[in-house]
Design a protein around this motif. Sequence first.
Motif, PDB file in Angstrom:
ATOM      1  N   CYS A 145      -2.789  -8.980   8.851  1.00  0.00           N
ATOM      2  CA  CYS A 145      -2.866  -7.542   8.295  1.00  0.00           C
ATOM      3  C   CYS A 145      -2.640  -7.196   6.924  1.00  0.00           C
ATOM      4  CB  CYS A 145      -2.382  -6.568   9.241  1.00  0.00           C
ATOM      5  SG  CYS A 145      -3.132  -6.315  10.774  1.00  0.00           S
ATOM      6  N   VAL A 146      -1.453  -8.083   6.555  1.00  0.00           N
ATOM      7  CA  VAL A 146      -0.976  -7.709   5.187  1.00  0.00           C
ATOM      8  C   VAL A 146      -1.940  -8.310   4.181  1.00  0.00           C
ATOM      9  CG1 VAL A 146       0.861  -8.101   3.422  1.00  0.00           C
ATOM     10  CG2 VAL A 146       1.490  -7.620   5.876  1.00  0.00           C
ATOM     11  N   GLU A 147      -2.383  -9.565   4.560  1.00  0.00           N
ATOM     12  CA  GLU A 147      -3.351 -10.233   3.828  1.00  0.00           C
ATOM     13  C   GLU A 147      -4.465  -9.505   3.587  1.00  0.00           C
ATOM     14  OE1 GLU A 147      -4.969 -14.895   3.209  1.00  0.00           O
ATOM     15  OE2 GLU A 147      -3.955 -14.232   5.150  1.00  0.00           O
ATOM     16  N   ILE A 148      -5.386  -9.318   4.802  1.00  0.00           N
ATOM     17  CA  ILE A 148      -6.525  -8.258   4.528  1.00  0.00           C
ATOM     18  C   ILE A 148      -6.464  -7.152   3.792  1.00  0.00           C
ATOM     19  CG2 ILE A 148      -8.158  -7.067   6.091  1.00  0.00           C
ATOM     20  CD1 ILE A 148      -7.443  -9.256   8.151  1.00  0.00           C
ATOM     21  N   ALA A 149      -5.228  -6.175   3.978  1.00  0.00           N
ATOM     22  CA  ALA A 149      -4.915  -5.130   3.198  1.00  0.00           C
ATOM     23  C   ALA A 149      -4.871  -5.345   1.642  1.00  0.00           C
ATOM     24  CB  ALA A 149      -3.706  -4.463   3.748  1.00  0.00           C
ATOM     25  N   ALA A 150      -4.178  -6.306   1.260  1.00  0.00           N
ATOM     26  CA  ALA A 150      -4.100  -6.651   0.063  1.00  0.00           C
ATOM     27  C   ALA A 150      -5.383  -7.061  -0.743  1.00  0.00           C
ATOM     28  CB  ALA A 150      -2.990  -7.701  -0.292  1.00  0.00           C
ATOM     29  N   ASP A 151      -6.124  -8.034   0.017  1.00  0.00           N
ATOM     30  CA  ASP A 151      -7.301  -8.295  -0.627  1.00  0.00           C
ATOM     31  C   ASP A 151      -8.430  -6.879  -0.550  1.00  0.00           C
ATOM     32  OD1 ASP A 151      -6.361 -10.799  -0.610  1.00  0.00           O
ATOM     33  OD2 ASP A 151      -7.588 -11.604   1.131  1.00  0.00           O
ATOM     34  N   ALA A 152      -8.098  -5.985  -0.035  1.00  0.00           N
ATOM     35  CA  ALA A 152      -8.853  -4.713   0.151  1.00  0.00           C
ATOM     36  C   ALA A 152      -8.510  -3.891  -0.990  1.00  0.00           C
ATOM     37  CB  ALA A 152      -8.768  -4.104   1.333  1.00  0.00           C
ATOM     38  N   GLY A 153      -7.365  -3.964  -1.738  1.00  0.00           N
ATOM     39  CA  GLY A 153      -6.855  -3.105  -2.952  1.00  0.00           C
ATOM     40  C   GLY A 153      -5.652  -2.374  -2.588  1.00  0.00           C
ATOM     41  N   ILE A 154      -5.340  -2.418  -1.382  1.00  0.00           N
ATOM     42  CA  ILE A 154      -4.346  -1.539  -0.845  1.00  0.00           C
ATOM     43  C   ILE A 154      -2.921  -2.144  -1.382  1.00  0.00           C
ATOM     44  CG2 ILE A 154      -2.585  -0.863   1.145  1.00  0.00           C
ATOM     45  CD1 ILE A 154      -5.478  -1.210   2.663  1.00  0.00           C
ATOM     46  N   GLU A 155      -1.902  -1.280  -2.057  1.00  0.00           N
ATOM     47  CA  GLU A 155      -0.985  -1.771  -2.842  1.00  0.00           C
ATOM     48  C   GLU A 155       0.498  -1.240  -2.173  1.00  0.00           C
ATOM     49  OE1 GLU A 155      -1.144  -0.561  -6.649  1.00  0.00           O
ATOM     50  OE2 GLU A 155      -3.264  -1.109  -7.054  1.00  0.00           O
ATOM     51  N   MET A 156       0.513  -0.406  -1.067  1.00  0.00           N
ATOM     52  CA  MET A 156       1.718  -0.058  -0.396  1.00  0.00           C
ATOM     53  C   MET A 156       1.707   0.108   1.238  1.00  0.00           C
ATOM     54  SD  MET A 156       5.052   0.204  -0.971  1.00  0.00           S
ATOM     55  CE  MET A 156       4.904   0.025  -2.675  1.00  0.00           C
ATOM     56  N   ILE A 157       2.727  -0.658   1.986  1.00  0.00           N
ATOM     57  CA  ILE A 157       2.442  -0.619   3.435  1.00  0.00           C
ATOM     58  C   ILE A 157       3.641  -0.007   3.874  1.00  0.00           C
ATOM     59  CG2 ILE A 157       2.393  -2.365   5.289  1.00  0.00           C
ATOM     60  CD1 ILE A 157       0.705  -4.111   3.348  1.00  0.00           C
ATOM     61  N   LEU A 158       3.366   0.646   4.953  1.00  0.00           N
ATOM     62  CA  LEU A 158       4.561   1.173   5.883  1.00  0.00           C
ATOM     63  C   LEU A 158       4.382   0.606   7.160  1.00  0.00           C
ATOM     64  CD1 LEU A 158       5.947   4.730   6.225  1.00  0.00           C
ATOM     65  CD2 LEU A 158       4.995   3.747   8.177  1.00  0.00           C
ATOM     66  N   GLN A 159       5.491   0.158   7.836  1.00  0.00           N
ATOM     67  CA  GLN A 159       5.412  -0.338   9.137  1.00  0.00           C
ATOM     68  C   GLN A 159       6.859   0.066   9.988  1.00  0.00           C
ATOM     69  OE1 GLN A 159       6.464  -4.119  10.367  1.00  0.00           O
ATOM     70  NE2 GLN A 159       6.309  -5.230   8.418  1.00  0.00           N
ATOM     71  N   PRO A 160       7.063   0.031  11.085  1.00  0.00           N
ATOM     72  CA  PRO A 160       8.407   0.218  11.605  1.00  0.00           C
ATOM     73  C   PRO A 160       9.255  -1.162  11.690  1.00  0.00           C
ATOM     74  CG  PRO A 160       6.632  -0.096  13.374  1.00  0.00           C
ATOM     75  CD  PRO A 160       5.988  -0.204  12.034  1.00  0.00           C
ATOM     76  N   GLY A 161       8.434  -2.301  11.564  1.00  0.00           N
ATOM     77  CA  GLY A 161       9.422  -3.518  11.470  1.00  0.00           C
ATOM     78  C   GLY A 161       9.880  -3.653  13.193  1.00  0.00           C
ATOM     79  N   GLY A 162      10.752  -4.579  13.230  1.00  0.00           N
ATOM     80  CA  GLY A 162      10.981  -4.964  14.509  1.00  0.00           C
ATOM     81  C   GLY A 162      10.487  -6.355  14.982  1.00  0.00           C
ATOM     82  N   SER A 163       9.437  -6.928  14.342  1.00  0.00           N
ATOM     83  CA  SER A 163       8.859  -8.348  15.125  1.00  0.00           C
ATOM     84  C   SER A 163       9.887  -9.323  14.636  1.00  0.00           C
ATOM     85  CB  SER A 163       7.796  -8.423  14.411  1.00  0.00           C
ATOM     86  OG  SER A 163       7.216  -9.862  14.621  1.00  0.00           O
ATOM     87  N   ILE A 164       9.944 -10.479  15.733  1.00  0.00           N
ATOM     88  CA  ILE A 164      10.733 -11.570  15.161  1.00  0.00           C
ATOM     89  C   ILE A 164      10.143 -12.161  13.856  1.00  0.00           C
ATOM     90  CG2 ILE A 164      11.801 -11.827  17.632  1.00  0.00           C
ATOM     91  CD1 ILE A 164       9.804 -14.086  18.069  1.00  0.00           C
TER      92      ILE A 164
END
Length: 216
Positions: free
Chosen positions: A171-190
């Motif tokens: 998801c981070v890669e797809i978002a960045a390639d689309a031009g999105i520059e800042m991401i918010l997520q809760p975290g918690g994944s291993i």
Amino acid sequence: DPVSAFGGVLICNRELDGETAKEINKLFFEVLIAPSYSKEAISTLTEKKNRIILQRQDVNLPKKQFKTLLNGVVEQEKDHTIEGPELMIPVTARKPSPQELKDLHFANKIVKHTKSNTIVLAKNGQLLASGVGQTSRVDALTQAIAKAKSFGFELGGAVMASDAFFPFPDCVEIAADAGIEMILQPGGSIKDQLSIDMANQKSVGMVITGVRHFKH
């Protein structure tokens, strides 16, 4: 969304004035809700027949919510939490600007009230698009990107909010390639570090809140 909005419900959080009423009348909304209306607004809005105009009252929101099942009911506390900028912890080399923090806060409010899996894209205090109710977080993101582009929005400089963590960096890669520059997520994944590493690789910023909304 000019297609889905037709015949829909529009809710305001402040008095609805005459200029706003004129803009509203350019596209048919069947139900309007606001705390108050100016005289000019009422005059304009009542030009449309069979329109429902409601005045919003202050209410005490319930602390519990219930979901019916085949053989019973599930009770749980309502999600009244919303994380402000002070709880958004930067985890990448690129840090959010003051405007990006405002946009992340705005997008996270929408995420909280949207059916999971959900991704929200925003820029300069405006919702660009959201991908909602998908079984795959990647599908939610690609849906949001496609909708934003179909509306003619430029995604460069936009922010993205996710209601739950990213188990993989896709998801981070797809978002960045689309031009999105800042991401918010809760975290918690291993595997949080994989997404953080991808963000750094793509020169994208990321903040973690520690709060998972995940509405079902």
